[in-house]
Structures are given as C-alpha cells and as structure tokens.
Design a protein around this motif. Structure first.
Motif, PDB file in Angstrom:
ATOM      1  N   THR A  50       0.843  -1.202   0.000  1.00 14.99           N
ATOM      2  CA  THR A  50       0.000   0.000   0.000  1.00 14.99           C
ATOM      3  C   THR A  50       0.879   1.252   0.000  1.00 14.99           C
ATOM      4  N   ILE A  51       1.886   1.260   0.875  1.00 16.10           N
ATOM      5  CA  ILE A  51       2.756   2.435   0.955  1.00 16.10           C
ATOM      6  C   ILE A  51       3.551   2.584  -0.340  1.00 16.10           C
ATOM      7  N   SER A  52       3.993   1.477  -0.868  1.00 19.02           N
ATOM      8  CA  SER A  52       4.754   1.509  -2.114  1.00 19.02           C
ATOM      9  C   SER A  52       3.888   2.063  -3.260  1.00 19.02           C
ATOM     10  N   PHE A  53       2.663   1.603  -3.303  1.00 18.88           N
ATOM     11  CA  PHE A  53       1.697   2.083  -4.307  1.00 18.88           C
ATOM     12  C   PHE A  53       1.466   3.585  -4.138  1.00 18.88           C
ATOM     13  N   GLN A  54       1.254   4.014  -2.898  1.00 15.80           N
ATOM     14  CA  GLN A  54       1.015   5.442  -2.648  1.00 15.80           C
ATOM     15  C   GLN A  54       2.225   6.284  -3.051  1.00 15.80           C
ATOM     16  N   GLN A 101      -8.419 -17.327 -18.966  1.00 19.52           N
ATOM     17  CA  GLN A 101      -7.744 -16.574 -17.893  1.00 19.52           C
ATOM     18  C   GLN A 101      -8.759 -16.116 -16.853  1.00 19.52           C
ATOM     19  N   ASN A 102      -8.344 -16.164 -15.601  1.00 19.22           N
ATOM     20  CA  ASN A 102      -9.194 -15.661 -14.525  1.00 19.22           C
ATOM     21  C   ASN A 102      -9.256 -14.133 -14.636  1.00 19.22           C
ATOM     22  N   PRO A 103     -10.431 -13.523 -14.333  1.00 17.39           N
ATOM     23  CA  PRO A 103     -10.537 -12.057 -14.445  1.00 17.39           C
ATOM     24  C   PRO A 103      -9.448 -11.299 -13.667  1.00 17.39           C
ATOM     25  N   HIS A 104      -8.960 -11.871 -12.579  1.00 18.70           N
ATOM     26  CA  HIS A 104      -7.920 -11.189 -11.799  1.00 18.70           C
ATOM     27  C   HIS A 104      -6.578 -11.132 -12.534  1.00 18.70           C
ATOM     28  N   GLU A 105      -6.416 -11.993 -13.517  1.00 18.92           N
ATOM     29  CA  GLU A 105      -5.200 -11.943 -14.347  1.00 18.92           C
ATOM     30  C   GLU A 105      -5.289 -10.816 -15.359  1.00 18.92           C
ATOM     31  N   LEU A 106      -6.508 -10.478 -15.719  1.00 20.27           N
ATOM     32  CA  LEU A 106      -6.700  -9.502 -16.796  1.00 20.27           C
ATOM     33  C   LEU A 106      -6.726  -8.067 -16.274  1.00 20.27           C
ATOM     34  N   VAL A 107      -7.143  -7.906 -15.040  1.00 22.69           N
ATOM     35  CA  VAL A 107      -7.120  -6.576 -14.398  1.00 22.69           C
ATOM     36  C   VAL A 107      -6.388  -6.767 -13.071  1.00 22.69           C
ATOM     37  N   LEU A 108      -5.167  -6.275 -13.020  1.00 21.05           N
ATOM     38  CA  LEU A 108      -4.319  -6.602 -11.862  1.00 21.05           C
ATOM     39  C   LEU A 108      -4.622  -5.737 -10.648  1.00 21.05           C
ATOM     40  N   GLN A 109      -4.517  -6.391  -9.495  1.00 21.55           N
ATOM     41  CA  GLN A 109      -4.733  -5.725  -8.213  1.00 21.55           C
ATOM     42  C   GLN A 109      -3.391  -5.137  -7.765  1.00 21.55           C
ATOM     43  N   PHE A 110      -3.387  -3.860  -7.416  1.00 25.09           N
ATOM     44  CA  PHE A 110      -2.122  -3.238  -7.012  1.00 25.09           C
ATOM     45  C   PHE A 110      -1.424  -4.013  -5.901  1.00 25.09           C
ATOM     46  N   LYS A 111      -2.209  -4.454  -4.920  1.00 23.36           N
ATOM     47  CA  LYS A 111      -1.578  -5.007  -3.710  1.00 23.36           C
ATOM     48  C   LYS A 111      -0.849  -6.325  -3.964  1.00 23.36           C
ATOM     49  N   TYR A 112      -1.340  -7.129  -4.911  1.00 24.37           N
ATOM     50  CA  TYR A 112      -0.730  -8.442  -5.094  1.00 24.37           C
ATOM     51  C   TYR A 112       0.294  -8.500  -6.211  1.00 24.37           C
TER      52      TYR A 112
END
Ligand code: PAP
Length: 333
Positions: A50-54, A101-112
C-alpha cells in the motif's frame, strides 16, 4: 548502531521505516492470522504494498481504476471492464481471454501483483497496454495523489454490508492459513465487522469516501451497486461503457453485443471455465473460491435478522446521516 545493522540502500531505509511504522500503528490479527494495521484511518492487511503504491504509482489520464471493498463484486467488474474496453480487440467472443484466464489476471490488483515484494509478483506497469486497467481496495482519501489529480477514471462497486461480510467469511474459510477458522466463530467476526474491523474498512467509511467523490464529480467516479448489476445488468453495463469513454453504438446494441458481454461475464459462465474450476492465480486460494453463489440476500442463511438489526444500527445510521442510501438493496429486517 553497528555497521552490520546500518541500512545501506534505499530499499533498506524504506524497510527500516516500515518496521518502525508497524511498531507504532494499532494492530489486529484479522481472522486470527493476518496482521492488519490501522493506517490512515483504515484497516490495512497489506501495509508494504500500500505504501509503495502510494509513493510510486503515477496515474495516466487514460487509466481506468476499479475500486472496491473485498467481496463487493470485484471479479465481476474486472471481467466486465476488460470485456467492454477490449471488445474490438476480441470481436469473436468464442476466443475471448476470459475462457482461459481468470478475471484477476486480466485486471491486476495493485496489492498483489504490482507493488508486492513477493517473488514473481512484481510486474512491470510499462508493459500494460493502454488504457491500463488496474484495481485497488484502498479507500478514496488514501489513493495516490496522481489518481486524484489526473484525468483517469475510477469505477467503484459496492455491495450491501451483509452479503459482503458473508462472502468474505466464506472466502476466508477457503483460504490457506495457519489459524483454523470454524463456522461457529461467525458472530464474533460479524460483531467486529459492525465495529469497523474489516480489511480496508470500515465498510461505511470506504463507501462514503467514494460516494462523496462521485457526488462531487460524477465524471471521475462511477458508483455501481452489485445489486443493480444483478437487477439490470444491460443498463448498468451501458452506463459503465459510457463512463469509460467507449459507449456502445446503436449498431452494437442492435447486434446484441451488450447481452453477449453480460452473458460471458455472468457467474454461471465464468464458474464453468476450466481455469476458474481448477486454476490458482493467488497463491493462498484456488480460483473457484472467487465464484460462490452470487446471490442477493444470502446472509439470511447465516445470520439472525433480529441480532443483525441491532448490531448494524450504528453503521446504517452513519450511512444515513451522510445522505447515502442504496438504490437497489432493500433491507428486509
Ligand atoms: P474479491 O474481493 O476476492 O475479488 P469479489 O469478486 O469482490 O471478491 O466477490 C466475490 C463475490 O462475487 C462472491 O459472492 P458470494 O460469496 O456471495 O457468492 C462471488 O460468488 C461473486 N461473483 C464472482 N463473480 C461473479 C459474477 N460474474 N457475477 C456475479 N457475482 C459474482
């Protein structure tokens, strides 16, 4: 400080600061095992990313950011956003990436996948095609400044509190963890949820942060409800496309493309894909845990309405006082 413990790279210094911060922040063990910190007023289970993203993320004007609390419809929206934005790239829906592909592969989550330190989980943002489709669950006030100041768009999806809680509860029963969570612990965790202890919450603060920004600038933040997508998927998907700057043409509408995208992204359709039945995108859980019932009002099977009414009172009052009400979800207790 001895030489051996002296931080000597930027990374070491950041790590040192993080450790110091962790010592000062209030902490709970979410579901008995995840260290979760009260950071900038929300419960953060992934402090470092989170901090890295911010600190490092630079938004582009063309970015589309999906924001949501866990279990509010993220997977659904990821599949819809991807399919709507890329409909000209994949005109033949039988060869669509969602089949493999799983939807999470197509739109990436910042945290993971983007700001995680876990090996193999750092992807290069410059590799993403434009418009970049990304997702976060951190509250609006804590988003990186460039998301707020650039012209990028934020799609927010919320879900009624009870089904959100129940969905996360079931998901956690499926996650691989050290601590055993058993079904009889549900009331304790529901009480915690009502007090505000929920990843990236409190629940009500999360909703109000995005709702307030939506009411201030509806071109910046689109506010969707899971229940609205269930009731009226066609109109909601058309709204989504318009907001993202790629409205469906009359010809497309006549050709039933909206219906086809809705069908492709439906729970029944995604659940049946091999990748979602047996694949594993996140290392802590199988993809099939992301697709359960997808019903509105499923909470009634797990929680006692009269107890719920009492426990949820403060949360509901806070939403009401702020002028927020769900458009599609009617409380039935
Ligand atoms: P995440 O936060 O881990 O990404 P998220 O996708 O937001 O999870 O929420 C999962 C819920 O959405 C599940 O709800 P349930 O537990 O009440 O069943 C899941 O079934 C539901 N869901 C997933 N995909 C779809 C879809 N295509 N259409 C409708 N609901 C869906």
């Amino acid at each position: 400080m001895s030489t051996s413990t002296k931080p000597n790279s930027l990374e070491d210094i950041e790590e040192c600061k993080l450790k110091q911060l962790q010592l000062t922040l209030p902490k709970i063990l979410w579901l008995g095992s995840y260290p979760t910190y009260l950071y900038q007023g929300f419960w953060c289970p992934v402090l470092e990313p989170t901090i890295s993203f911010q600190t490092h993320f630079q938004a582009h004007d063309s970015d589309i950011i999906l924001a949501s609390l866990p279990k509010s419809g993220t997977t659904w929206l990821k599949s819809l956003i991807f399919s709507v934005v890329n409909r000209n790239k994949f005109p033949d829906l039988s060869k669509h990436p969602l089949h493999t592909q799983n939807p999470h592969e197509l739109v990436l989550q910042f945290k993971y996948k983007l700001y995680s330190k876990i090996k193999g989980c750092q992807l290069d943002l410059t590799q993403l095609p434009s418009p970049r489709l990304l997702a976060t669950d951190i509250p609006y006030p804590s988003l990186p400044g460039s998301i707020k100041t650039s012209k990028c768009k934020i799609v927010y999806v919320c879900r009624n509190p009870l089904d959100t809680f129940i969905s996360l509860w079931h998901f956690n029963l499926r996650c691989e963890r050290d601590e055993i969570i058993t079904p009889d612990m549900i009331m304790k965790y529901f009480e915690d949820f009502c007090k505000g202890d929920f990843p990236f919450g409190s629940y009500e603060d999360h909703i109000l942060g995005y709702w307030n920004e939506h009411t201030r600038n509806s071109n910046k933040v689109l506010f969707l409800e899971y229940e609205g997508l269930k009731t009226d998927p066609y109109d909601q998907v058309k709204r989504l496309a318009e907001f993202m700057g790629c409205p469906f043409s009359k010809v497309e509408e006549k050709g039933n493309i909206v219906e086809e995208i809705v069908k492709l992204c439906s729970l029944d359709s995604l659940k049946e894909k091999e990748v979602n039945k047996s694949g594993k995108f996140y290392d802590f859980v199988e993809n099939n845990a992301l697709f359960r019932k997808g019903e509105v009002g499923d909470w009634i099977n797990y929680l006692n309405p009269s107890i719920v009414k009492e426990l949820l009172h403060d949360l509901q009052e806070k939403l009401k006082k702020s002028g927020f009400s769900f458009k599609y979800y009617q409380q039935n207790f």
